[in-house]
Design an enzyme around this catalytic site. Structure first.
Site, PDB file in Angstrom:
ATOM      1  CG  HIS A  58      -1.648   3.645   4.242  1.00 39.55           C
ATOM      2  ND1 HIS A  58      -2.923   3.209   4.482  1.00 39.55           N
ATOM      3  CD2 HIS A  58      -0.956   2.576   3.811  1.00 39.55           C
ATOM      4  CE1 HIS A  58      -3.007   1.911   4.195  1.00 39.55           C
ATOM      5  NE2 HIS A  58      -1.834   1.502   3.789  1.00 39.55           N
ATOM      6  CG  ASP A 118      -4.885   5.129   6.450  1.00 35.88           C
ATOM      7  OD1 ASP A 118      -3.742   5.047   6.926  1.00 35.88           O
ATOM      8  OD2 ASP A 118      -5.219   4.546   5.408  1.00 35.88           O
ATOM      9  CB  SER A 170      -0.930   0.020   1.218  1.00 38.06           C
ATOM     10  OG  SER A 170      -0.168  -0.080   2.396  1.00 38.06           O
TER      11      SER A 170
END
Ligand SMILES: *[C@@H]1O[C@H](CO)[C@@H](O)[C@H](O)[C@H]1NC(C)=O
Ligand SMILES: *[C@@H]1O[C@H](CO)[C@@H](O)[C@H](O)[C@H]1NC(C)=O
Ligand SMILES: *[C@@H]1O[C@H](CO)[C@@H](O)[C@H](O)[C@H]1NC(C)=O
Length: 383
Positions: free
Chosen positions: A348, A345, A36
């Site tokens: 990240h 979040d 991610s």
């Protein structure tokens, strides 16, 4: 003379220079592999879009990224004047002329023995990403040769040898063990196996003509809310002065030390390639542990989330909604000043955080060998 000619020919063919050349590299494409930290739409394409407010700062809408804006890989692409990378998995409106992104959120190097729905880890582990790359390369040549619209959507054949190959993966392999209740010792014990699989992936890309490799090490995941909040195994002594979980960061450092050795071994074994190992860990740890000095707010607090010490709740993530009396309410909301925050979040980084890291990567001060990003096609003279 003949040898010299052969050597010159090799250098031209592979876009790799053995001298200390000072001309910047002209990478016509970037192919990225990762999780991610560099997913620009892969997981979204496969399993449903990252919800708003993801993307709010830069794109003004969700853009397949787990951030309010751009990721490090976006800044890398921009620095070469290239468009942001489209995800290989994305089938709508994509353009792969200048590269493709095989990263998906939740990806590991080793395939996990659980599904996404059980554990949250992506089925697109690094081995799968390299199989996708193999297909992308062979099939894009076939399609490109058909001409027509494909010529404007796919890379030219020689871009593959001239491209920059970026890797940012490993963090999820380390957290996977912890989420299976393994001890730090047990997690450390499987790191060599993870790096063996990493080696196989890089060798596969090299075997298909990849020459310039830019490899990020893994960040201090012990400073991330999703770890601090979920893994209550920390005693007071295991929390450092920055508030980060030391055992997790020690595991990250141990992985990174071995990754660095692995990259050095690969450089020896694959003489036509140019490898750059980038110490993203140190940059991120500096950012988090000195957040105030660098002009940021609470580095351990998620900007977008819902409640708790870290504004992180694994059941109510960024953008999540609940229905109260028939009315939908967004409870995973963004904070007031995302530009002053590091953590987006709970897992990240914010766009500002990513940009801060990129600005330190680009000059080469954190790289081994210490070459700037723009020189990552030039092989350093062996000492
Ligand atoms: C998954 O299971 C196989 C077979 O037991 C094992 O070899 C492999 O290491 C496991 N993978 C992980 C990530 O635990
Ligand atoms: C794809 O992107 C490239 C570079 O940005 C551009 O030149 C090309 O026209 C685009 N292709 C199409 C079909 O729009
Ligand atoms: C939902 O409706 C009930 C009954 O009208 C009311 O008592 C309750 O306060 C409402 N809850 C919320 C969160 O509005």
């Amino acid at each position: 003379m003949k040898l010299l000619f052969l050597l010159l020919h090799l250098l031209l063919l592979h876009n790799v220079s053995l001298t200390m050349s000072s001309s910047p590299c002209e990478f016509p494409a970037i192919f990225n592999f990762g999780d991610s930290n560099s997913d620009t739409g892969g997981l979204s394409a496969a399993f449903g879009p990252a919800p708003p407010p993801n993307g709010e700062t830069f794109f003004g809408r969700p853009a397949g990224r787990y951030s309010d804006g751009r990721l490090i890989i976006d800044f890398i692409a921009q620095s070469f004047g290239l468009p942001h990378l489209n995800a290989y998995l994305d089938s709508v409106g994509t353009n792969f002329t200048h590269g493709a992104n095989f990263a998906t959120a939740g990806s590991t190097i080793r395939p996990q023995n659980t599904t996404l729905f059980q554990s949250g880890y992506s089925p697109f582990s690094l081995d799968v990403q390299t199989w996708q790359f193999t297909q992308f390369k062979s099939r894009s040549k076939f399609a490109y040769d058909q001409g027509g619209v494909y010529k404007g959507l796919l890379p030219e054949e020689d871009y593959f040898a001239k491209a920059l190959y970026t890797f940012d993966i490993g963090q999820n392999d380390l957290t996977a063990g912890y989420f299976l209740d393994m001890s730090t010792e047990q997690v450390k014990a499987y790191i060599p196996d993870v790096l063996e699989k990493f080696t196989i992936a890089v060798e596969s890309v090299y075997g298909q003509g990849g020459r310039a490799f830019w490899i990020h090490n893994t960040g201090p995941f012990g400073c991330l809310p999703y770890i601090l909040d979920n893994l209550h195994i920390l005693s007071g002594s295991e929390v450092d002065r920055a508030g980060c979980g030391s055992p997790f960061n020690d595991v990250a450092k141990s992985f990174n030390a071995k990754l660095k050795e692995t990259v050095a071994r690969l450089q020896k074994a694959l003489p036509l390639a140019v490898f750059t190992y980038v110490d993203v860990y140190s940059i991120k740890y500096d950012l988090i542990s000195q957040a105030k000095n660098h002009g940021f707010g609470d580095p351990l607090m998620a900007c977008c989330g819902h409640g708790g010490r870290y504004n992180y709740n694994k059941h109510h993530g960024c953008g999540s909604k609940i229905t109260v009396n028939g009315t939908e309410l967004v409870i995973g909301k963004s904070c007031e000043e995302p530009l002053k925050r590091i953590n987006w979040d709970g897992i990240h980084y914010t766009e500002t955080g990513n940009k801060w890291v990129f600005d330190r990567i680009v000059g080469g001060a954190y790289s081994d060998p210490p070459v700037p990003l723009s020189m990552a096609c030039h092989r350093q003279q062996p000492e």
